[in-house]
Design a protein around this motif. Sequence first.
Motif, short mmCIF file in Angstrom:
data_model
loop_
_atom_site.label_atom_id
_atom_site.label_comp_id
_atom_site.label_asym_id
_atom_site.label_seq_id
_atom_site.Cartn_x
_atom_site.Cartn_y
_atom_site.Cartn_z
N GLU A 176 -5.62 11.09 13.21
CA GLU A 176 -6.55 10.00 13.51
C GLU A 176 -7.34 9.58 12.27
N GLN A 177 -7.67 10.56 11.41
CA GLN A 177 -8.40 10.24 10.18
C GLN A 177 -7.57 9.37 9.26
N LEU A 178 -6.33 9.77 9.04
CA LEU A 178 -5.47 8.99 8.15
C LEU A 178 -5.16 7.63 8.75
N GLN A 179 -4.98 7.58 10.06
CA GLN A 179 -4.76 6.29 10.73
C GLN A 179 -5.93 5.35 10.46
N ALA A 180 -7.15 5.86 10.59
CA ALA A 180 -8.33 5.03 10.36
C ALA A 180 -8.43 4.57 8.92
N ILE A 181 -8.09 5.46 7.98
CA ILE A 181 -8.13 5.10 6.56
C ILE A 181 -7.15 3.97 6.26
N LEU A 182 -5.92 4.10 6.74
CA LEU A 182 -4.91 3.08 6.48
C LEU A 182 -5.28 1.76 7.14
N VAL A 235 -0.22 -4.25 -5.73
CA VAL A 235 -0.03 -2.89 -5.20
C VAL A 235 -1.36 -2.15 -5.33
N THR A 236 -1.85 -1.61 -4.23
CA THR A 236 -3.10 -0.87 -4.26
C THR A 236 -2.89 0.51 -4.91
N PRO A 237 -3.98 1.18 -5.27
CA PRO A 237 -3.84 2.59 -5.63
C PRO A 237 -3.24 3.36 -4.46
N PRO A 238 -2.48 4.43 -4.73
CA PRO A 238 -1.83 5.14 -3.64
C PRO A 238 -2.82 5.90 -2.77
N VAL A 239 -2.51 5.98 -1.49
CA VAL A 239 -3.23 6.89 -0.59
C VAL A 239 -2.62 8.27 -0.83
N TRP A 240 -3.38 9.15 -1.47
CA TRP A 240 -2.76 10.38 -1.99
C TRP A 240 -2.67 11.50 -0.98
N SER A 241 -3.45 11.47 0.09
CA SER A 241 -3.34 12.53 1.09
C SER A 241 -2.63 12.00 2.32
N GLY A 242 -1.69 12.79 2.84
CA GLY A 242 -0.95 12.39 4.02
C GLY A 242 -1.22 13.32 5.18
N TYR A 243 -0.34 13.26 6.16
CA TYR A 243 -0.42 14.12 7.34
C TYR A 243 0.61 15.23 7.16
N SER A 244 0.11 16.43 6.80
CA SER A 244 1.02 17.51 6.39
C SER A 244 0.65 18.87 6.99
N PRO A 245 0.37 18.95 8.29
CA PRO A 245 -0.01 20.25 8.85
C PRO A 245 1.10 21.29 8.77
N ILE A 274 0.85 -1.19 0.00
CA ILE A 274 0.00 0.00 0.00
C ILE A 274 0.89 1.24 0.00
N PRO A 275 1.00 1.95 -1.14
CA PRO A 275 1.80 3.18 -1.17
C PRO A 275 1.04 4.32 -0.47
N VAL A 276 1.76 5.12 0.32
CA VAL A 276 1.14 6.23 1.04
C VAL A 276 1.94 7.49 0.75
N GLY A 277 1.28 8.48 0.17
CA GLY A 277 1.96 9.71 -0.20
C GLY A 277 1.40 10.94 0.49
N SER A 278 1.34 12.04 -0.24
CA SER A 278 0.79 13.28 0.29
C SER A 278 0.52 14.22 -0.87
#
Length: 267
Positions: free
Chosen positions: A98-104, A74-84, A34-38
């Motif tokens: 917490e939102q991104l944690q739940a999504i992953l 390989v899944t589609p990438p998770v395109w939004s990350g944690y970037s405050p 599972i690719p995880v980006g931002s």
Amino acid sequence: MLYETIGTTTCEWAGKPYAEIQAIGDSDGSVLAIPVGSIEQHGHHLPVSTDTLLVDAVTHGGADRIADEIPILVTPPVWSGYSPHHLSLGGTLSLDFEQLQAILEDLAYTGIENGFDAVIFVNGHGGNMPLIDTVVSTVGCRTDVEVLGGTYFQFAIDKIDDLRESQTGGMAHGGEFETSLMLYLRSDLVADPSEYDAELWDEPYEWGGSDLLEGGPLSVYRPFEAYSESGAIGAPEYANKEKGEQIYHVITNELAALFTAIHEENV
């Protein structure tokens, strides 16, 4: 996938019918990546999708190298990350921790339902690192499958360091490393060198990180403009397409070896 240079790959979850996905998942020692980006600013010369584009490309590249030898998707990438820390500069889309944690977690659980024996999160954004570690633990302790996570630019550090021309601080956010990879994979999205406005990474604490390849033991939160007016950190002037191709092959070879080791551990 979000990139054009490499094209459609044999390991693409999204390009397969469900029965084929389940058959691969049911194979002994199957691996789900599972690719995880931002989506975040990368200065004036790189697109906000840089982290997602790059992690998607190297994950597929690594998987395709061994697709004939092990069952892997390989899944589609998770395109939004944690970037405050990037929000104030504009152009950034960020999820709460917490939102991104739940999504992953949900992606991993539903992927596991298709029979996979191991799940690995391949991370492409520094701000996601602690979150990926958290999800490895939360999912790992609630399932019978092996759960792993790692950040792609931390693999094969010694080999990549041999390719660099910039001093410490030059391979950072929008610097020599990422700009070279983007020139190789999506040169159409890289601005003219006249837009290469970046500063070397200058962290005041000696225990803090100083480069993508030289992370320190100390974590510290700062908005990104504390490091760079443009939002880019590093030395993109040392970037070129040929170097990007070399970096790509180093990383995809290392990921292929990792995916193979995960498969063999779970057969």
